[in-house]
Design a protein around this motif. Sequence first.
Motif, PDB file in Angstrom:
ATOM      1  N   PHE A 272     -44.974  51.512  10.373  1.00 10.64           N
ATOM      2  CA  PHE A 272     -45.512  50.227  10.809  1.00 10.64           C
ATOM      3  C   PHE A 272     -44.346  49.276  11.056  1.00 10.64           C
ATOM      4  O   PHE A 272     -43.697  48.817  10.113  1.00 10.64           O
ATOM      5  CB  PHE A 272     -46.449  49.654   9.733  1.00 10.64           C
ATOM      6  N   PRO A 273     -44.032  48.964  12.328  1.00  9.63           N
ATOM      7  CA  PRO A 273     -42.921  48.034  12.589  1.00  9.63           C
ATOM      8  C   PRO A 273     -43.269  46.633  12.106  1.00  9.63           C
ATOM      9  O   PRO A 273     -44.382  46.149  12.299  1.00  9.63           O
ATOM     10  CB  PRO A 273     -42.775  48.084  14.109  1.00  9.63           C
ATOM     11  N   ILE A 274     -42.302  45.988  11.476  1.00  4.69           N
ATOM     12  CA  ILE A 274     -42.544  44.664  10.910  1.00  4.69           C
ATOM     13  C   ILE A 274     -41.833  43.581  11.726  1.00  4.69           C
ATOM     14  O   ILE A 274     -42.452  42.637  12.198  1.00  4.69           O
ATOM     15  CB  ILE A 274     -42.087  44.603   9.435  1.00  4.69           C
ATOM     16  N   CYS A 275     -40.536  43.700  11.871  1.00  6.37           N
ATOM     17  CA  CYS A 275     -39.805  42.709  12.645  1.00  6.37           C
ATOM     18  C   CYS A 275     -38.441  43.267  13.029  1.00  6.37           C
ATOM     19  O   CYS A 275     -38.025  44.314  12.550  1.00  6.37           O
ATOM     20  CB  CYS A 275     -39.652  41.386  11.878  1.00  6.37           C
ATOM     21  N   TRP A 276     -37.750  42.522  13.894  1.00  7.77           N
ATOM     22  CA  TRP A 276     -36.445  42.935  14.399  1.00  7.77           C
ATOM     23  C   TRP A 276     -35.402  41.898  14.010  1.00  7.77           C
ATOM     24  O   TRP A 276     -35.641  40.695  14.094  1.00  7.77           O
ATOM     25  CB  TRP A 276     -36.486  43.047  15.931  1.00  7.77           C
ATOM     26  N   ALA A 277     -34.242  42.368  13.572  1.00  9.67           N
ATOM     27  CA  ALA A 277     -33.069  41.560  13.213  1.00  9.67           C
ATOM     28  C   ALA A 277     -33.171  40.914  11.833  1.00  9.67           C
ATOM     29  O   ALA A 277     -32.223  40.300  11.378  1.00  9.67           O
ATOM     30  CB  ALA A 277     -32.753  40.504  14.263  1.00  9.67           C
ATOM     31  N   LEU A 278     -34.301  41.062  11.163  1.00  7.49           N
ATOM     32  CA  LEU A 278     -34.422  40.892   9.721  1.00  7.49           C
ATOM     33  C   LEU A 278     -34.166  39.505   9.144  1.00  7.49           C
ATOM     34  O   LEU A 278     -33.064  39.185   8.713  1.00  7.49           O
ATOM     35  CB  LEU A 278     -33.503  41.905   8.994  1.00  7.49           C
ATOM     36  N   HIS A 279     -35.197  38.695   9.184  1.00  8.67           N
ATOM     37  CA  HIS A 279     -35.260  37.493   8.355  1.00  8.67           C
ATOM     38  C   HIS A 279     -36.479  37.694   7.455  1.00  8.67           C
ATOM     39  O   HIS A 279     -37.423  36.919   7.473  1.00  8.67           O
ATOM     40  CB  HIS A 279     -35.443  36.234   9.215  1.00  8.67           C
ATOM     41  N   LEU A 280     -36.426  38.727   6.653  1.00  8.95           N
ATOM     42  CA  LEU A 280     -37.633  39.197   5.965  1.00  8.95           C
ATOM     43  C   LEU A 280     -38.165  38.211   4.927  1.00  8.95           C
ATOM     44  O   LEU A 280     -39.369  37.997   4.827  1.00  8.95           O
ATOM     45  CB  LEU A 280     -37.340  40.531   5.270  1.00  8.95           C
ATOM     46  N   GLN A 281     -37.272  37.670   4.140  1.00  5.37           N
ATOM     47  CA  GLN A 281     -37.732  36.874   3.002  1.00  5.37           C
ATOM     48  C   GLN A 281     -38.625  35.714   3.451  1.00  5.37           C
ATOM     49  O   GLN A 281     -39.720  35.516   2.921  1.00  5.37           O
ATOM     50  CB  GLN A 281     -36.525  36.324   2.221  1.00  5.37           C
ATOM     51  N   THR A 282     -38.175  34.965   4.439  1.00  5.62           N
ATOM     52  CA  THR A 282     -38.957  33.822   4.931  1.00  5.62           C
ATOM     53  C   THR A 282     -40.146  34.291   5.748  1.00  5.62           C
ATOM     54  O   THR A 282     -41.271  33.762   5.612  1.00  5.62           O
ATOM     55  CB  THR A 282     -38.066  32.907   5.791  1.00  5.62           C
ATOM     56  N   ASN A 283     -39.925  35.283   6.579  1.00  3.84           N
ATOM     57  CA  ASN A 283     -40.963  35.717   7.504  1.00  3.84           C
ATOM     58  C   ASN A 283     -42.174  36.303   6.789  1.00  3.84           C
ATOM     59  O   ASN A 283     -43.317  36.093   7.201  1.00  3.84           O
ATOM     60  CB  ASN A 283     -40.379  36.752   8.468  1.00  3.84           C
ATOM     61  N   LEU A 284     -41.941  37.049   5.707  1.00  5.91           N
ATOM     62  CA  LEU A 284     -43.027  37.718   4.997  1.00  5.91           C
ATOM     63  C   LEU A 284     -43.360  37.058   3.661  1.00  5.91           C
ATOM     64  O   LEU A 284     -44.254  37.532   2.952  1.00  5.91           O
ATOM     65  CB  LEU A 284     -42.666  39.186   4.754  1.00  5.91           C
ATOM     66  N   GLY A 285     -42.649  36.007   3.302  1.00  9.19           N
ATOM     67  CA  GLY A 285     -42.925  35.324   2.044  1.00  9.19           C
ATOM     68  C   GLY A 285     -42.679  36.219   0.836  1.00  9.19           C
ATOM     69  O   GLY A 285     -43.503  36.297  -0.081  1.00  9.19           O
ATOM     70  N   LEU A 286     -41.514  36.883   0.794  1.00  9.89           N
ATOM     71  CA  LEU A 286     -41.235  37.854  -0.273  1.00  9.89           C
ATOM     72  C   LEU A 286     -40.740  37.203  -1.562  1.00  9.89           C
ATOM     73  O   LEU A 286     -40.700  37.863  -2.610  1.00  9.89           O
ATOM     74  CB  LEU A 286     -40.184  38.871   0.212  1.00  9.89           C
ATOM     75  N   GLY A 287     -40.329  35.964  -1.503  1.00  9.59           N
ATOM     76  CA  GLY A 287     -39.844  35.304  -2.721  1.00  9.59           C
ATOM     77  C   GLY A 287     -38.594  35.970  -3.251  1.00  9.59           C
ATOM     78  O   GLY A 287     -37.624  36.189  -2.517  1.00  9.59           O
ATOM     79  N   ASP A 288     -38.615  36.347  -4.544  1.00 13.56           N
ATOM     80  CA  ASP A 288     -37.453  37.000  -5.149  1.00 13.56           C
ATOM     81  C   ASP A 288     -37.513  38.518  -5.041  1.00 13.56           C
ATOM     82  O   ASP A 288     -36.660  39.224  -5.578  1.00 13.56           O
ATOM     83  CB  ASP A 288     -37.307  36.581  -6.614  1.00 13.56           C
ATOM     84  N   GLY A 289     -38.544  39.059  -4.360  1.00 10.30           N
ATOM     85  CA  GLY A 289     -38.634  40.506  -4.158  1.00 10.30           C
ATOM     86  C   GLY A 289     -39.478  41.238  -5.166  1.00 10.30           C
ATOM     87  O   GLY A 289     -39.498  42.476  -5.183  1.00 10.30           O
ATOM     88  N   SER A 290     -40.173  40.530  -6.037  1.00  7.79           N
ATOM     89  CA  SER A 290     -41.014  41.192  -7.033  1.00  7.79           C
ATOM     90  C   SER A 290     -42.076  42.045  -6.347  1.00  7.79           C
ATOM     91  O   SER A 290     -42.658  41.648  -5.334  1.00  7.79           O
ATOM     92  CB  SER A 290     -41.691  40.141  -7.926  1.00  7.79           C
ATOM     93  N   ASP A 291     -42.345  43.233  -6.925  1.00  5.60           N
ATOM     94  CA  ASP A 291     -43.360  44.166  -6.409  1.00  5.60           C
ATOM     95  C   ASP A 291     -43.041  44.653  -4.993  1.00  5.60           C
ATOM     96  O   ASP A 291     -43.952  45.042  -4.241  1.00  5.60           O
ATOM     97  CB  ASP A 291     -44.755  43.523  -6.427  1.00  5.60           C
TER      98      ASP A 291
END
Length: 339
Positions: A272-291
Amino acid sequence: KGQPQNEENQDEGIVSEFEDLGDEIHTPASSDEEDTVGARRERRGDLVHADTDFSSFESVKKYSVHQGRNLGFVVSNRNKNNRVGVNCLKGCPFKLYGSWDTRRGTFVVKLVMGEHTCIRNIERNKHLKSSWVASQLLELFKARPHIPAKEIQELIRRGFRCVVKKGFSYKVKYYAHQQIHGSMKAHYNKLGNYIQAIKECSPNTVTELVTDPSKMVLPPIFERFFVGFEGLQKGWIEGCRKVICIDACFIKTFLGGQLLVAVGRDPNEQMFPICWALHLQTNLGLGDGSDTVILSDEHQAILSVVANILPKAEHRHCARHIFALWYKRYKGDEMKIAF
């Protein structure tokens, strides 16, 4: 290639009916003159084939390539394309002169000495340029844009009876791509319009275009571009496991660079493609990466960035990359089977 001149006419040097080589020739030859010219040609023989086209600079270049002769322009007016004079190598008697006849509305060849005494050259021809070959093979590249360089070499050998190196074939592909698709610079200049079109269709899609601040030029120089489409963000958050694989590939063009992609797994075990060039934390709301689990190769830049941005994420290494590194040192199937 024509026949040699008869001895009795060696001093004439003109096989065209246009005795005067000036530009002011507007009156068609009479029937008596045509008979005289025809008789003269019959005595001397055709030095250039009747189908030979010398109506423009491009025609002369094409003749030069197909005949394997290094012709040079000695009289020319390229801006108006209304006058051309051509000689062959030093010592070869081939000459040609022609100009545009405004009254007839056509290009008139007024002098042709068509016999060559030089040797055909199959390796060096100054008119056989990669951009010119690209224009001649343009339809082929439209049908087969990824044709191998070795096959291009063979096509040139058979079509133009010239031998070229592999590097020349790559240049032909470059110019053909440029003629069909436009320059890469023009494509990068379209990014602004592309972002605007995305925003109009999908307002919540995240994009970021970064230019090189060290080069103060207009238009600015591209550095990187990020895009995370709204639909893919929503799909990953609502329907995918919190596993993200970060992968990169090198862009195999003269511009270089890398393409970074984040890929997840959907409930059907499909990528499942998510995004390109990777600004993951803000784009997906990952926070500190828990879970969240991050998968990547062992590139130190990715390891350090994930540790800083997503400190609580579980970071695992890609098995394929691990095995590729092992296989450089441990050959054979024993380690492969154990792995």
